[in-house]
Design an enzyme around this catalytic site. Structure first.
Site, PDB file in Angstrom:
ATOM      1  N   ARG A 184     -41.916  46.915  12.678  1.00 38.90           N
ATOM      2  CA  ARG A 184     -40.797  46.967  13.623  1.00 38.90           C
ATOM      3  C   ARG A 184     -39.481  47.324  12.944  1.00 38.90           C
ATOM      4  O   ARG A 184     -38.437  47.389  13.570  1.00 38.90           O
ATOM      5  CB  ARG A 184     -40.678  45.628  14.378  1.00 38.90           C
ATOM      6  CG  ARG A 184     -40.278  44.461  13.503  1.00 38.90           C
ATOM      7  CD  ARG A 184     -40.482  43.137  14.234  1.00 38.90           C
ATOM      8  NE  ARG A 184     -39.694  43.041  15.434  1.00 38.90           N
ATOM      9  CZ  ARG A 184     -38.463  42.549  15.477  1.00 38.90           C
ATOM     10  NH1 ARG A 184     -37.881  42.143  14.390  1.00 38.90           N
ATOM     11  NH2 ARG A 184     -37.822  42.466  16.627  1.00 38.90           N
ATOM     12  N   ARG A 199     -34.818  55.884   9.865  1.00 37.79           N
ATOM     13  CA  ARG A 199     -34.422  57.133  10.512  1.00 37.79           C
ATOM     14  C   ARG A 199     -33.751  58.072   9.511  1.00 37.79           C
ATOM     15  O   ARG A 199     -33.130  57.623   8.545  1.00 37.79           O
ATOM     16  CB  ARG A 199     -33.505  56.870  11.705  1.00 37.79           C
ATOM     17  CG  ARG A 199     -32.270  56.049  11.425  1.00 37.79           C
ATOM     18  CD  ARG A 199     -31.406  55.923  12.678  1.00 37.79           C
ATOM     19  NE  ARG A 199     -31.983  55.022  13.653  1.00 37.79           N
ATOM     20  CZ  ARG A 199     -31.483  53.827  13.942  1.00 37.79           C
ATOM     21  NH1 ARG A 199     -30.395  53.395  13.319  1.00 37.79           N
ATOM     22  NH2 ARG A 199     -32.053  53.052  14.846  1.00 37.79           N
ATOM     23  N   ARG A 201     -42.113  29.204  10.410  1.00 38.78           N
ATOM     24  CA  ARG A 201     -41.007  29.170   9.465  1.00 38.78           C
ATOM     25  C   ARG A 201     -39.802  28.611  10.202  1.00 38.78           C
ATOM     26  O   ARG A 201     -39.658  28.800  11.412  1.00 38.78           O
ATOM     27  CB  ARG A 201     -40.690  30.564   8.923  1.00 38.78           C
ATOM     28  CG  ARG A 201     -41.768  31.166   8.078  1.00 38.78           C
ATOM     29  CD  ARG A 201     -41.955  30.432   6.767  1.00 38.78           C
ATOM     30  NE  ARG A 201     -40.813  30.645   5.876  1.00 38.78           N
ATOM     31  CZ  ARG A 201     -40.662  30.018   4.708  1.00 38.78           C
ATOM     32  NH1 ARG A 201     -41.562  29.126   4.306  1.00 38.78           N
ATOM     33  NH2 ARG A 201     -39.614  30.267   3.942  1.00 38.78           N
ATOM     34  N   ARG A 228     -29.230  35.572   4.737  1.00 33.29           N
ATOM     35  CA  ARG A 228     -28.160  36.296   5.422  1.00 33.29           C
ATOM     36  C   ARG A 228     -26.873  35.493   5.396  1.00 33.29           C
ATOM     37  O   ARG A 228     -26.893  34.266   5.320  1.00 33.29           O
ATOM     38  CB  ARG A 228     -28.520  36.570   6.885  1.00 33.29           C
ATOM     39  CG  ARG A 228     -29.796  37.334   7.103  1.00 33.29           C
ATOM     40  CD  ARG A 228     -29.902  37.893   8.508  1.00 33.29           C
ATOM     41  NE  ARG A 228     -29.999  36.885   9.542  1.00 33.29           N
ATOM     42  CZ  ARG A 228     -30.152  37.137  10.843  1.00 33.29           C
ATOM     43  NH1 ARG A 228     -30.205  38.387  11.251  1.00 33.29           N
ATOM     44  NH2 ARG A 228     -30.263  36.167  11.723  1.00 33.29           N
ATOM     45  N   GLU A 248     -27.560  31.538   5.965  1.00 32.97           N
ATOM     46  CA  GLU A 248     -28.834  31.271   6.626  1.00 32.97           C
ATOM     47  C   GLU A 248     -29.947  31.208   5.584  1.00 32.97           C
ATOM     48  O   GLU A 248     -30.143  32.154   4.824  1.00 32.97           O
ATOM     49  CB  GLU A 248     -29.118  32.375   7.647  1.00 32.97           C
ATOM     50  CG  GLU A 248     -30.355  32.178   8.490  1.00 32.97           C
ATOM     51  CD  GLU A 248     -30.500  33.254   9.546  1.00 32.97           C
ATOM     52  OE1 GLU A 248     -31.515  33.968   9.501  1.00 32.97           O
ATOM     53  OE2 GLU A 248     -29.594  33.392  10.395  1.00 32.97           O
ATOM     54  N   TYR A 259     -43.275  36.066  18.439  1.00 31.82           N
ATOM     55  CA  TYR A 259     -41.891  36.461  18.161  1.00 31.82           C
ATOM     56  C   TYR A 259     -41.378  37.267  19.347  1.00 31.82           C
ATOM     57  O   TYR A 259     -41.928  38.319  19.686  1.00 31.82           O
ATOM     58  CB  TYR A 259     -41.794  37.300  16.886  1.00 31.82           C
ATOM     59  CG  TYR A 259     -40.365  37.655  16.552  1.00 31.82           C
ATOM     60  CD1 TYR A 259     -39.599  36.820  15.744  1.00 31.82           C
ATOM     61  CD2 TYR A 259     -39.768  38.791  17.091  1.00 31.82           C
ATOM     62  CE1 TYR A 259     -38.279  37.122  15.464  1.00 31.82           C
ATOM     63  CE2 TYR A 259     -38.448  39.104  16.822  1.00 31.82           C
ATOM     64  CZ  TYR A 259     -37.714  38.264  16.009  1.00 31.82           C
ATOM     65  OH  TYR A 259     -36.403  38.557  15.745  1.00 31.82           O
ATOM     66  N   ASP A 302     -37.921  38.990  21.178  1.00 31.08           N
ATOM     67  CA  ASP A 302     -36.510  39.288  21.332  1.00 31.08           C
ATOM     68  C   ASP A 302     -36.060  38.745  22.681  1.00 31.08           C
ATOM     69  O   ASP A 302     -36.871  38.513  23.581  1.00 31.08           O
ATOM     70  CB  ASP A 302     -36.269  40.799  21.269  1.00 31.08           C
ATOM     71  CG  ASP A 302     -36.381  41.348  19.855  1.00 31.08           C
ATOM     72  OD1 ASP A 302     -36.059  40.608  18.909  1.00 31.08           O
ATOM     73  OD2 ASP A 302     -36.800  42.514  19.699  1.00 31.08           O
TER      74      ASP A 302
END
Length: 373
Positions: A171, A175, A248, A279, A303, A351, A353
């Protein structure tokens, strides 16, 4: 004992969308939530006048026009575009991997040069990638894998990339244009003022019980509703009959700085293995409708990805073969439960979104109540 049409276990997005449609259809809802507030992982906390994403960065993006119209019918969104950067020992690289990344990494300038470099570096990968490491190298070559993927991923999942399934990295956008927009979706933004406005609208008119564990008094709550909508962990619902699913978890540490702009971007991925956190998130960059100078301080959250233990918040399912087989056993049990709907990332061990959670809830609401028009 008061009776409701629906007892909804969990105050996150799936439960909220189901509650919204239930109320729209004249149904009564009781919300049972273990946390101190509604909103699930999209809850925002005000610190120094800044909406802080308390459970990690949440950028709303979707290509589903119906989902986009639904959320914009609840609150107003800003024009935020996610353009994170990666920090490797002080070297800064644009994400997702694009021509800006390739140019900085290799000193090249054209897509043809980038493709040639990646082709050269992935020459040792034959056939279908067997693990995440091979998948990553086949996508972007060894240099980017070593600097920008390996350390970050191993911190995130707590295991070597060679031990992780290849699909985890599929995922990841790659590009060959100078485009730093992380998402390919048609619509993108963040609610002005944070996500709490969405939560308030979704659960409006519902009776709410916070800091309450449904499973600790399941019989009582089941008797209070004609139908149960359960969004918690599915293995806990069945009292871990076949064993515990693995997750996790995340840990967050905040710093408040007396500057109006600390890192210049909302999200920085720290990709070196030696840096303990994955992060840093500077929340005021999400609220791009407010000039920095109007808020003299800034909040930065570190994080950390950690192994999940009982009592911690489960964030990411460990989607390996062993856990998927275990989940399927629980899903079969769930299919046999009368008057119980299972939905959301924990109940479906998936998972999700945000837009996909809403899309899933909308489909189930349509099956439950008929047309959503």
């Amino acid at each position: 004992m008061k009776k409701f049409d629906y007892v909804i276990v969990g105050g996150g997005l799936f439960g909220g969308v189901m509650a919204w449609y239930a109320r729209k259809n004249g149904k009564t809802c009781l919300i049972v939530e273990k946390r101190k507030q509604l909103g699930g992982n999209i809850y925002c906390e005000d610190i120094e006048g800044i909406p802080v994403h308390r459970y990690g960065a949440h950028i709303f993006h979707t290509s589903d026009k119906n989902v986009w119209q639904f959320v914009n019918g609840l609150v107003e969104f800003n024009r935020y575009t996610n353009c994170p950067v990666a920090n490797y020992h002080g070297e800064m690289y644009n994400m997702p991997f694009n021509m800006n990344t390739f140019s900085k990494m290799w000193g090249i300038s054209t897509p043809e040069e980038a493709r040639a470099k990646i082709e050269e570096q992935r020459a040792g990968i034959f056939g279908q990638p067997a693990n995440l490491e091979e998948q990553a190298i086949s996508l972007v070559g060894t240099d980017i894998y070593e600097k920008l993927i390996k350390g970050y991923t191993e911190k995130q999942w707590g295991r070597a990339c060679k031990e992780l399934p290849s699909f985890i990295i599929k995922r990841l956008p790659v590009r060959y244009t100078y485009d730093n927009n992380y998402f390919n979706d048609r619509y993108q933004g963040i609610p002005i003022g944070g996500y709490n406005g969405i939560t308030e609208k979704l659960f409006e008119g519902c009776e709410v019980m916070l800091e309450t564990d449904y499973l600790a008094d399941k019989k009582t709550f089941d008797a209070m509703g004609d139908r149960i909508i359960y969004t918690g962990t599915i293995d806990a619902y069945f009292n871990y009959r076949y064993g515990k699913l693995e997750y996790r978890s995340l840990r967050f540490e905040d710093d408040i700085f007396d500057v109006d702009n600390y890192q210049g971007v909302a999200v920085v991925n720290h990709t070196a293995r030696e840096v303990p956190y994955t992060r840093t998130i500077e929340h005021k960059h999400f609220n791009c409708t407010v000039p920095y100078s109007e808020i003299p301080k800034t909040v930065v959250t570190r994080e950390y990805s950690v192994a999940w233990e009982e009592g911690m918040e489960p964030y990411y399912p460990v989607n390996d073969e062993k856990n998927q087989e275990l989940y399927q056993k629980y899903a079969e049990l769930g299919a046999g439960e009368k008057n119980v709907m299972f939905g959301g990332r924990l109940a479906e061990y998936k998972y999700y979104d945000m837009d996909k959670v809403i899309e899933s809830a909308m489909k189930k609401a349509e099956a439950e109540f008929g047309s959503l028009a």
